[in-house]
Design a protein around this motif. Structure first.
Motif, PDB file in Angstrom:
ATOM      1  N   ILE A 379      33.362  64.000  40.517  1.00 47.92           N
ATOM      2  CA  ILE A 379      33.357  65.317  39.909  1.00 47.92           C
ATOM      3  C   ILE A 379      31.993  65.603  39.274  1.00 47.92           C
ATOM      4  CG2 ILE A 379      34.167  64.615  37.620  1.00 47.92           C
ATOM      5  CD1 ILE A 379      36.009  67.127  37.716  1.00 47.92           C
ATOM      6  N   ALA A 380      31.576  66.861  39.310  1.00 49.11           N
ATOM      7  CA  ALA A 380      30.347  67.305  38.650  1.00 49.11           C
ATOM      8  C   ALA A 380      30.624  68.650  38.009  1.00 49.11           C
ATOM      9  CB  ALA A 380      29.195  67.410  39.647  1.00 49.11           C
ATOM     10  N   GLY A 381      30.368  68.778  36.718  1.00 49.97           N
ATOM     11  CA  GLY A 381      30.755  69.996  36.030  1.00 49.97           C
ATOM     12  C   GLY A 381      32.272  70.098  35.995  1.00 49.97           C
ATOM     13  N   THR A 382      32.797  71.278  36.258  1.00 54.67           N
ATOM     14  CA  THR A 382      34.248  71.474  36.239  1.00 54.67           C
ATOM     15  C   THR A 382      34.820  71.811  37.611  1.00 54.67           C
ATOM     16  OG1 THR A 382      33.911  73.809  35.650  1.00 54.67           O
ATOM     17  CG2 THR A 382      34.263  72.242  33.833  1.00 54.67           C
ATOM     18  N   HIS A 383      34.017  72.460  38.467  1.00 59.82           N
ATOM     19  CA  HIS A 383      34.532  72.969  39.731  1.00 59.82           C
ATOM     20  C   HIS A 383      33.834  72.384  40.959  1.00 59.82           C
ATOM     21  CE1 HIS A 383      36.191  75.839  36.906  1.00 59.82           C
ATOM     22  NE2 HIS A 383      36.910  76.392  37.859  1.00 59.82           N
ATOM     23  N   VAL A 384      33.020  71.359  40.763  1.00 57.62           N
ATOM     24  CA  VAL A 384      32.217  70.838  41.871  1.00 57.62           C
ATOM     25  C   VAL A 384      32.601  69.402  42.195  1.00 57.62           C
ATOM     26  CG1 VAL A 384      29.871  70.266  42.651  1.00 57.62           C
ATOM     27  CG2 VAL A 384      30.282  72.371  41.358  1.00 57.62           C
ATOM     28  N   VAL A 385      32.803  69.140  43.485  1.00 57.55           N
ATOM     29  CA  VAL A 385      32.969  67.783  43.989  1.00 57.55           C
ATOM     30  C   VAL A 385      31.615  67.332  44.513  1.00 57.55           C
ATOM     31  CG1 VAL A 385      34.080  66.305  45.688  1.00 57.55           C
ATOM     32  CG2 VAL A 385      35.369  68.166  44.617  1.00 57.55           C
ATOM     33  N   ARG A 386      31.171  66.188  44.014  1.00 63.55           N
ATOM     34  CA  ARG A 386      29.850  65.669  44.372  1.00 63.55           C
ATOM     35  C   ARG A 386      30.012  64.564  45.410  1.00 63.55           C
ATOM     36  NH1 ARG A 386      26.656  63.122  39.367  1.00 63.55           N
ATOM     37  NH2 ARG A 386      28.770  63.460  38.637  1.00 63.55           N
ATOM     38  N   PHE A 387      29.210  64.649  46.474  1.00 66.48           N
ATOM     39  CA  PHE A 387      29.185  63.608  47.494  1.00 66.48           C
ATOM     40  C   PHE A 387      27.817  62.945  47.501  1.00 66.48           C
ATOM     41  CE2 PHE A 387      32.449  66.538  49.362  1.00 66.48           C
ATOM     42  CZ  PHE A 387      33.526  65.676  49.256  1.00 66.48           C
ATOM     43  N   LEU A 388      27.816  61.620  47.341  1.00 65.91           N
ATOM     44  CA  LEU A 388      26.581  60.838  47.245  1.00 65.91           C
ATOM     45  C   LEU A 388      26.689  59.603  48.138  1.00 65.91           C
ATOM     46  CD1 LEU A 388      26.599  61.073  43.370  1.00 65.91           C
ATOM     47  CD2 LEU A 388      24.929  62.252  44.806  1.00 65.91           C
ATOM     48  N   PRO A 389      26.789  59.802  49.443  1.00 68.06           N
ATOM     49  CA  PRO A 389      26.991  58.661  50.343  1.00 68.06           C
ATOM     50  C   PRO A 389      25.762  57.777  50.419  1.00 68.06           C
ATOM     51  CG  PRO A 389      26.562  60.650  51.609  1.00 68.06           C
ATOM     52  CD  PRO A 389      26.696  61.083  50.169  1.00 68.06           C
ATOM     53  N   ALA A 390      25.959  56.587  50.994  1.00 67.51           N
ATOM     54  CA  ALA A 390      24.836  55.679  51.219  1.00 67.51           C
ATOM     55  C   ALA A 390      23.814  56.345  52.139  1.00 67.51           C
ATOM     56  CB  ALA A 390      25.343  54.383  51.843  1.00 67.51           C
ATOM     57  N   LEU A 391      22.551  55.965  51.995  1.00 65.72           N
ATOM     58  CA  LEU A 391      21.496  56.578  52.806  1.00 65.72           C
ATOM     59  C   LEU A 391      21.594  56.165  54.267  1.00 65.72           C
ATOM     60  CD1 LEU A 391      18.386  56.297  50.447  1.00 65.72           C
ATOM     61  CD2 LEU A 391      20.316  57.891  50.378  1.00 65.72           C
ATOM     62  N   ASN A 392      22.351  55.100  54.559  1.00 66.86           N
ATOM     63  CA  ASN A 392      22.548  54.679  55.943  1.00 66.86           C
ATOM     64  C   ASN A 392      23.876  55.176  56.504  1.00 66.86           C
ATOM     65  OD1 ASN A 392      24.235  53.023  54.481  1.00 66.86           O
ATOM     66  ND2 ASN A 392      23.215  51.108  55.021  1.00 66.86           N
ATOM     67  N   VAL A 393      24.437  56.222  55.902  1.00 60.90           N
ATOM     68  CA  VAL A 393      25.688  56.796  56.384  1.00 60.90           C
ATOM     69  C   VAL A 393      25.517  57.245  57.835  1.00 60.90           C
ATOM     70  CG1 VAL A 393      25.139  59.139  55.575  1.00 60.90           C
ATOM     71  CG2 VAL A 393      27.531  58.429  55.812  1.00 60.90           C
ATOM     72  N   THR A 394      26.577  57.110  58.614  1.00 63.45           N
ATOM     73  CA  THR A 394      26.518  57.459  60.034  1.00 63.45           C
ATOM     74  C   THR A 394      27.171  58.818  60.289  1.00 63.45           C
ATOM     75  OG1 THR A 394      28.646  56.445  60.583  1.00 63.45           O
ATOM     76  CG2 THR A 394      26.690  55.014  60.615  1.00 63.45           C
ATOM     77  N   ARG A 395      26.870  59.368  61.451  1.00 59.28           N
ATOM     78  CA  ARG A 395      27.470  60.646  61.850  1.00 59.28           C
ATOM     79  C   ARG A 395      28.989  60.516  61.946  1.00 59.28           C
ATOM     80  NH1 ARG A 395      25.053  65.094  64.605  1.00 59.28           N
ATOM     81  NH2 ARG A 395      26.572  66.436  65.664  1.00 59.28           N
ATOM     82  N   ALA A 396      29.459  59.399  62.473  1.00 56.05           N
ATOM     83  CA  ALA A 396      30.908  59.183  62.581  1.00 56.05           C
ATOM     84  C   ALA A 396      31.563  59.160  61.203  1.00 56.05           C
ATOM     85  CB  ALA A 396      31.181  57.874  63.319  1.00 56.05           C
ATOM     86  N   GLU A 397      30.893  58.551  60.221  1.00 57.72           N
ATOM     87  CA  GLU A 397      31.440  58.523  58.862  1.00 57.72           C
ATOM     88  C   GLU A 397      31.447  59.920  58.238  1.00 57.72           C
ATOM     89  OE1 GLU A 397      30.242  53.904  57.731  1.00 57.72           O
ATOM     90  OE2 GLU A 397      28.808  55.538  57.358  1.00 57.72           O
TER      91      GLU A 397
END
Length: 409
Positions: A379-397
């Motif tokens: 969560i970030a703030g009140t209305h935001v979902v934050r996505f912080l994946p690994a820098l080696n995340v794949t297209r399939a993921e």
């Protein structure tokens, strides 16, 4: 132990300083984690931007480095710390020096002290910002007892007393008054407000190039360039808090370079992803401010230990070797483009693998729904979902994450 037993252990013995989700993780590998019951989750929270290489990526370097030298204190020299400092300066691409600590809050404390020490005319002969075309103040003008730092509404700079004083969010301050004086908060991305807030006691301007905790809000290129120009003209330090947006997360090693690469700061802080999960923070300061904090002015027992420095070196070398900054930009752009196609989302914004998905409703229930569907967000703030994946995340993921978001919506 099952999840209920782990949660009970915390309830009995751990101070309740976090509003924890009812999840108890016991194992991780790559971009996935498993809870105590064996349920698998795709981790796009990344330990809040920490796990830049994913889980269980550092076991080899941890074993090898711990068998050599764990800690000797900063009363002595060691090879890994020197090499790490050299690596960081080269990645910034501007001559300077590095101070090591243990967290983002500590790194920002070093920035506050750097600004105050310099503003009081001590260190570097009170030198003023020098990358302007004829702007800036001379050394005699700089040594004028200045200590105020301008920060921004919506900012977050840590949980120390100075950190909450610097943070532009009232909710973190309640109950801790009186706060540390010397911080002035102005609206983000409002250059006129900054210019009006500068006074005779102003020493520096501090900002996150991309605000994280308040909902993933990037500075505009014009704003960063305008701040650099203002600092040159008024003789102020420009300092960036890159605790969350640095270390390649935006597709550039320095977060500001993904927005305005020519708006180079005088100093900046890092932590989170710097050692990929091993606790570490640092600041970089360019010439002529690199020696303002001399012997006896600032210190840390654990900062830059041989073990921590070896791990951070391995992280940075992996990011470079595997082209993970380019991957972060490509996968981040792809992820945002796919999220924008989903109905029921108010806005998607971000840079690289630092992404905010704003909802028309409060985000906390949705975070729980995502977890039920096997996806971890923050969560970030009140209305935001934050996505912080690994820098080696794949297209399939990324595709898998989008399907889990879609199912949760």
């Amino acid at each position: 132990m099952n999840s209920a037993e782990i949660i009970s252990l915390f309830d009995q013995y751990v101070m309740p300083t976090y509003g924890r989700l009812p999840l108890a993780f016991v194992r991780g590998h790559g971009s996935r984690v498993w809870d105590a019951e064996g349920k698998e989750y795709l981790d796009f929270g990344g330990g809040i931007a920490v796990n830049v290489l994913g889980h269980a990526a550092l076991t080899k370097v941890l074993a090898e480095a711990s068998a050599q030298l764990v800690h000797v204190s900063n009363l002595y020299y060691n090879i890994p710390q020197g090499r790490l400092a050299e690596k960081l300066v080269k990645l910034v691409g501007v001559p300077g020096k590095v101070f090591f600590c243990n967290s983002g809050g500590e790194a920002n404390e070093a920035l506050y002290k750097l600004a105050r020490k310099w503003g009081n005319g001590q260190g570097a002969a009170g030198a003023a910002p020098s990358n302007s075309a004829g702007g800036g103040l001379g050394s005699s003008q700089a040594a004028s007892g200045r200590y105020e730092i301008i920060t921004f509404l919506g900012s977050f700079h840590g949980r120390t007393m100075a950190g909450i004083s610097a943070t532009g969010q009232e909710k973190v301050k309640h109950g801790f008054e009186p706060l540390l004086e010397g911080f002035r908060h102005v609206p983000f991305n409002d250059l006129d407000a900054v210019a009006k807030a500068i006074g005779p006691k102003t020493a520096a301007i501090l900002l996150e190039p991309i605000q994280g905790e308040s909902g993933i809000k990037p500075a505009t290129p014009e704003f960063l360039r305008g701040l650099r120009k203002l600092c040159d003209e008024r003789g102020l330090l420009l300092m960036y808090d890159e605790v969350q947006c640095g270390i390649g997360r935006t597709g550039e090693f320095c977060g500001f370079r993904a927005i305005a690469p020519d708006a180079v700061p005088d100093a900046m802080s890092w932590a989170k992803g710097l050692a990929g999960g091993f606790p570490m923070g640092a600041i970089w300061a360019r010439q002529p401010y690199q020696d303002v904090l001399g012997p006896g002015t600032h210190a840390t027992t654990f900062g830059g230990t041989p073990l921590a420095s070896s791990v951070a070196l391995a992280v940075l070398e992996t990011i470079e070797r595997d082209g993970l900054m380019a991957n972060a930009k490509t996968m981040g752009d792809y992820f945002m483009s796919r999220l924008r196609q989903l109905p029921g989302i108010k806005e998607v914004r971000g840079v690289g693998c630092m992404i905010g998905m704003e909802l028309p409703v409060e985000a906390k229930p949705f975070i729980l729904k995502l977890a039920q569907n096997g996806l971890i967000g923050v969560i970030a703030g009140t209305h935001v979902v934050r996505f912080l994946p690994a820098l080696n995340v794949t297209r399939a993921e990324v595709d898998e994450a989008v399907e889990k978001v879609k199912a949760s919506l």
